[in-house]
Design an enzyme around this catalytic site. Structure first.
Site, PDB file in Angstrom:
ATOM      1  N   HIS A  38       0.855  -1.194   0.000  1.00 32.14           N
ATOM      2  CA  HIS A  38       0.000   0.000   0.000  1.00 32.14           C
ATOM      3  C   HIS A  38       0.885   1.237   0.000  1.00 32.14           C
ATOM      4  O   HIS A  38       1.744   1.390   0.861  1.00 32.14           O
ATOM      5  CB  HIS A  38      -0.895   0.008   1.237  1.00 32.14           C
ATOM      6  N   TYR A  67      -9.378   5.393   7.031  1.00 32.48           N
ATOM      7  CA  TYR A  67      -9.522   5.758   8.445  1.00 32.48           C
ATOM      8  C   TYR A  67     -10.610   6.835   8.499  1.00 32.48           C
ATOM      9  O   TYR A  67     -10.511   7.846   7.805  1.00 32.48           O
ATOM     10  CB  TYR A  67      -8.211   6.316   9.010  1.00 32.48           C
ATOM     11  N   PRO A 117      -4.495   0.651  18.595  1.00 31.76           N
ATOM     12  CA  PRO A 117      -4.165   0.171  17.247  1.00 31.76           C
ATOM     13  C   PRO A 117      -4.275   1.211  16.132  1.00 31.76           C
ATOM     14  O   PRO A 117      -3.924   0.917  14.984  1.00 31.76           O
ATOM     15  CB  PRO A 117      -5.169  -0.969  17.021  1.00 31.76           C
ATOM     16  N   LYS A 128       0.880   0.295  14.987  1.00 35.33           N
ATOM     17  CA  LYS A 128       2.278   0.269  15.441  1.00 35.33           C
ATOM     18  C   LYS A 128       2.649  -0.930  16.317  1.00 35.33           C
ATOM     19  O   LYS A 128       3.838  -1.241  16.470  1.00 35.33           O
ATOM     20  CB  LYS A 128       2.595   1.552  16.240  1.00 35.33           C
ATOM     21  N   TYR A 180       3.520   6.960  10.081  1.00 35.74           N
ATOM     22  CA  TYR A 180       2.775   5.752   9.718  1.00 35.74           C
ATOM     23  C   TYR A 180       3.680   4.714   9.069  1.00 35.74           C
ATOM     24  O   TYR A 180       3.576   3.517   9.348  1.00 35.74           O
ATOM     25  CB  TYR A 180       1.619   6.120   8.782  1.00 35.74           C
TER      26      TYR A 180
HETATM   27  P1  RFL Z   1       1.255 -11.513  21.675  1.00 39.44           P
HETATM   28  O1  RFL Z   1       0.807 -11.595  20.248  1.00 39.44           O
HETATM   29  O2  RFL Z   1       0.253 -11.146  22.698  1.00 39.44           O
HETATM   30  O3  RFL Z   1       1.897 -12.920  22.035  1.00 39.44           O
HETATM   31  C1  RFL Z   1       2.250 -13.251  23.371  1.00 39.44           C
HETATM   32  C2  RFL Z   1       2.195 -14.757  23.516  1.00 39.44           C
HETATM   33  O4  RFL Z   1       2.581 -15.126  24.839  1.00 39.44           O
HETATM   34  C3  RFL Z   1       1.691 -16.127  25.315  1.00 39.44           C
HETATM   35  N1  RFL Z   1       1.685 -16.101  26.807  1.00 39.44           N
HETATM   36  C4  RFL Z   1       2.360 -16.988  27.561  1.00 39.44           C
HETATM   37  N2  RFL Z   1       3.166 -18.001  27.230  1.00 39.44           N
HETATM   38  C5  RFL Z   1       3.707 -18.713  28.256  1.00 39.44           C
HETATM   39  N3  RFL Z   1       3.485 -18.440  29.565  1.00 39.44           N
HETATM   40  C6  RFL Z   1       2.679 -17.421  29.925  1.00 39.44           C
HETATM   41  N4  RFL Z   1       2.454 -17.163  31.229  1.00 39.44           N
HETATM   42  C7  RFL Z   1       2.097 -16.629  28.907  1.00 39.44           C
HETATM   43  N5  RFL Z   1       1.266 -15.565  28.918  1.00 39.44           N
HETATM   44  C8  RFL Z   1       1.029 -15.263  27.639  1.00 39.44           C
HETATM   45  C9  RFL Z   1       0.360 -15.755  24.718  1.00 39.44           C
HETATM   46  O5  RFL Z   1      -0.537 -16.869  24.674  1.00 39.44           O
HETATM   47  C10 RFL Z   1       0.789 -15.298  23.320  1.00 39.44           C
HETATM   48  O6  RFL Z   1       0.801 -16.354  22.394  1.00 39.44           O
HETATM   49  O7  RFL Z   1       2.495 -10.506  21.834  1.00 39.44           O
HETATM   50  P2  RFL Z   1       3.696 -10.189  20.839  1.00 39.44           P
HETATM   51  O8  RFL Z   1       4.276 -11.460  20.298  1.00 39.44           O
HETATM   52  O9  RFL Z   1       4.562  -9.225  21.524  1.00 39.44           O
HETATM   53  O10 RFL Z   1       3.011  -9.485  19.563  1.00 39.44           O
HETATM   54  C11 RFL Z   1       2.423  -8.211  19.669  1.00 39.44           C
HETATM   55  C12 RFL Z   1       1.272  -8.086  18.667  1.00 39.44           C
HETATM   56  O11 RFL Z   1       0.415  -9.183  18.834  1.00 39.44           O
HETATM   57  C13 RFL Z   1       0.481  -6.766  18.875  1.00 39.44           C
HETATM   58  O12 RFL Z   1       1.341  -5.686  19.175  1.00 39.44           O
HETATM   59  C14 RFL Z   1      -0.330  -6.373  17.616  1.00 39.44           C
HETATM   60  O13 RFL Z   1      -1.292  -7.332  17.325  1.00 39.44           O
HETATM   61  C15 RFL Z   1      -1.006  -5.017  17.812  1.00 39.44           C
HETATM   62  N6  RFL Z   1      -1.887  -4.653  16.697  1.00 39.44           N
HETATM   63  C16 RFL Z   1      -1.368  -4.104  15.536  1.00 39.44           C
HETATM   64  N7  RFL Z   1      -0.040  -3.925  15.393  1.00 39.44           N
HETATM   65  C17 RFL Z   1       0.484  -3.451  14.211  1.00 39.44           C
HETATM   66  O14 RFL Z   1       1.721  -3.283  14.119  1.00 39.44           O
HETATM   67  N8  RFL Z   1      -0.307  -3.160  13.120  1.00 39.44           N
HETATM   68  C18 RFL Z   1      -1.671  -3.318  13.177  1.00 39.44           C
HETATM   69  O15 RFL Z   1      -2.332  -3.095  12.170  1.00 39.44           O
HETATM   70  C19 RFL Z   1      -2.255  -3.764  14.427  1.00 39.44           C
HETATM   71  N9  RFL Z   1      -3.582  -3.947  14.549  1.00 39.44           N
HETATM   72  C20 RFL Z   1      -3.276  -4.833  16.810  1.00 39.44           C
HETATM   73  C21 RFL Z   1      -4.101  -4.466  15.708  1.00 39.44           C
HETATM   74  C22 RFL Z   1      -3.856  -5.383  17.968  1.00 39.44           C
HETATM   75  C23 RFL Z   1      -5.223  -5.539  18.056  1.00 39.44           C
HETATM   76  N10 RFL Z   1      -5.725  -6.115  19.255  1.00 39.44           N
HETATM   77  C24 RFL Z   1      -6.661  -7.169  19.289  1.00 39.44           C
HETATM   78  C25 RFL Z   1      -5.125  -5.775  20.507  1.00 39.44           C
HETATM   79  C26 RFL Z   1      -5.469  -4.620  15.786  1.00 39.44           C
HETATM   80  C27 RFL Z   1      -6.045  -5.134  16.962  1.00 39.44           C
HETATM   81  C28 RFL Z   1      -7.533  -5.234  17.014  1.00 39.44           C
HETATM   82  C1  PHB Z   2      -5.989  -4.291  10.710  1.00 41.51           C
HETATM   83  O1  PHB Z   2      -6.088  -4.562   9.505  1.00 41.51           O
HETATM   84  O2  PHB Z   2      -6.298  -5.109  11.585  1.00 41.51           O
HETATM   85  C2  PHB Z   2      -5.526  -2.933  11.122  1.00 41.51           C
HETATM   86  C3  PHB Z   2      -5.021  -2.085  10.164  1.00 41.51           C
HETATM   87  C4  PHB Z   2      -4.605  -0.805  10.532  1.00 41.51           C
HETATM   88  C5  PHB Z   2      -4.719  -0.405  11.849  1.00 41.51           C
HETATM   89  C6  PHB Z   2      -5.215  -1.274  12.805  1.00 41.51           C
HETATM   90  C7  PHB Z   2      -5.637  -2.547  12.446  1.00 41.51           C
HETATM   91  O3  PHB Z   2      -4.345   0.857  12.200  1.00 41.51           O
END
Ligand code: RFL
Ligand code: PHB
Length: 394
Positions: free
Chosen positions: A72, A201, A293, A297, A385
């Protein structure tokens, strides 16, 4: 059992760290609380910065992302019924982002780890970290009815916001900074073509909305909802009706609806832990920091933590140098705070905050008018971004 690094958590941070260490000949064991299927069922991020995409290449798992990910070079910001394009490529001298789901990235990393025959324990119960303030840390857990112990040189806390590693750090050694937002994001995933070829957005009087995607046939949409809302009270029809009300006429007409594959509400939070190192234990990714989110980031900051941590550990084993380990926390936190600031600011700019009164709405309106009529304003959005440089000078 003994290894060099125990990685707690098999989310993107833990798996990516494992792969980078493996490439450099450093042994690691991953211990994960959930099953692999459960980890893959969580629908999260969608946007990868160039730095993250490059790191997947470095880890040897970028092939499918290049084939299936959608590059993108801009996104739309919809406000007052007008689309304003943020031309990421033009405003940043050629930088772009890749739309590739976190689920797919996690699957690629899991497949590579399995193919290389590297040790992972899924469905591990009662994971505990011990003696990380000494030269002999170890991790214990229950797995398939047995109590296991792994001795190691280092523990990498990649266990997310609710993990055990940060919770085990001595309270007097840790500072936590937090803001909880008064709303959440209701997300819906569907096998329908995206409403637009780039992300939209939306700042609408009814609340924020985001039109995102996972492929040419799979869409991801989000709505700002009150924290009191329950996902079971949102039928698919109610979601699509509300989304339409927040879009402009062309998007309303182009929107293709269908049954949801997944629907969930995520709370929004800004959170940073300082420091990210406690003796021989390091925190990386969501274990150390959370962003709302809006700026896409979270996963990208997790990836840059992992890049620094992998580099520091590899340097330790190759050169017996502790320089990288010693500077890990400070180096990460610089980039983290910049990501936190942008995510907080973009969240403030794009959501409705009725509890902050009319003056907040007026400030927001004036800021959007300024930003969207100014090349410099749009550039500040674009630069943040696509991702700020990995290392700034002091
Ligand atoms: P995770 O993915 O939470 O993984 C952590 C893992 O640790 C396990 N765990 C344990 N394991 C052993 N012993 C324990 N006591 C434990 N406790 C927990 C868990 O089961 C899990 O498997 O963290 P990690 O790896 O640091 O990754 C971070 C990302 O997941 C997170 O920052 C992103 O998803 C955030 N996020 C976004 N980030 C972006 O860069 N671009 C995006 O577009 C974006 N969109 C989003 C998002 C997060 C969202 N939510 C649901 C919070 C959109 C959403 C809706
Ligand atoms: C997503 O596709 O899940 C997504 C994309 C951009 C954002 C947050 C979530 O800023």
């Amino acid at each position: 059992m003994r290894t060099q690094v125990v990685i707690v958590g098999a989310g993107p941070s833990g798996l990516l760290l494992g792969q980078l260490l493996h490439k450099a000949g450093v042994d690691a064991v991953i211990v994960e609380r959930q099953s692999a299927g459960h980890v893959l069922s969580r629908i999260r991020a969608g946007i990868l910065e160039q730095v993250t995409a490059d790191l997947l290449d470095e880890a040897g798992v970028g092939e499918r992302m290049h084939r299936e990910g959608l590059v993108h070079n801009g996104f739309d910001l919809l406000w007052h019924d007008r689309r304003n394009r943020i031309d990421l490529e033009g405003l940043t001298g050629g930088k772009k982002v890749v739309c590739y789901g976190q689920t797919e990235m996690t699957r690629d990393l899991m497949d590579a780890r399995r193919a290389a025959g590297l040790p992972s324990y899924y469905s591990a119960a009662n994971v505990a970290v011990h003696d990380f303030d000494t030269a002999h840390p170890h991790v214990t857990f229950e797995h398939e009815g047995a109590l296991l112990r792994i001795d190691c040189d280092f523990i990498a806390g990649c266990d997310g916001f609710h993990g055990v590693c940060r919770a085990s750090a001595p309270r007097e050694a840790i500072r936590e900074f937090e803001r909880v937002y008064p709303f959440g994001w209701l997300g819906l995933l569907s096998d329908t073509p995206p409403v637009h070829h780039e992300l939209i957005y939306v700042n609408s009087p009814r609340g924020f909305a985001l039109c995102s995607q996972r492929s040419l046939t799979r869409s991801r949409y989000y709505l700002q909802v009150p924290l009191s809302d329950k996902v079971e009270n949102w039928s698919d029809q109610a979601f699509w009706d509300e989304l339409r009300l927040r879009l402009d006429q062309p998007a309303r007409e182009a929107l293709v609806t269908g049954p949801s594959l997944e629907k969930s509400i995520a709370p929004l939070r800004s959170f940073v832990t300082e420091p990210l190192r406690f003796g021989r234990m390091f925190l990386a990714g969501d274990a150390g920091h959370i962003v709302p989110p809006t700026g896409a980031k979270g996963l990208n900051l997790a990836a840059s933590d992992v890049k620094y941590l992998a580099g520091a550990l590899i340097e330790y084993y190759a050169e017996r140098s502790e320089a990288g380990i010693d500077s890990y926390s400070e180096r990460c936190l610089k980039r983290i705070w910049r990501g936190e600031r942008f995510s907080w600011w973009f969240t403030q700019l794009m959501h409705q905050f009725p509890e902050q009164g009319e003056i907040h709405a007026k400030f927001q309106q004036a800021e959007l008018e300024y930003l969207l009529h100014s090349e410099a304003g749009k550039r500040t959005i674009a630069e943040n971004y696509v991702g700020l440089p990995l290392d700034f000078g002091d």
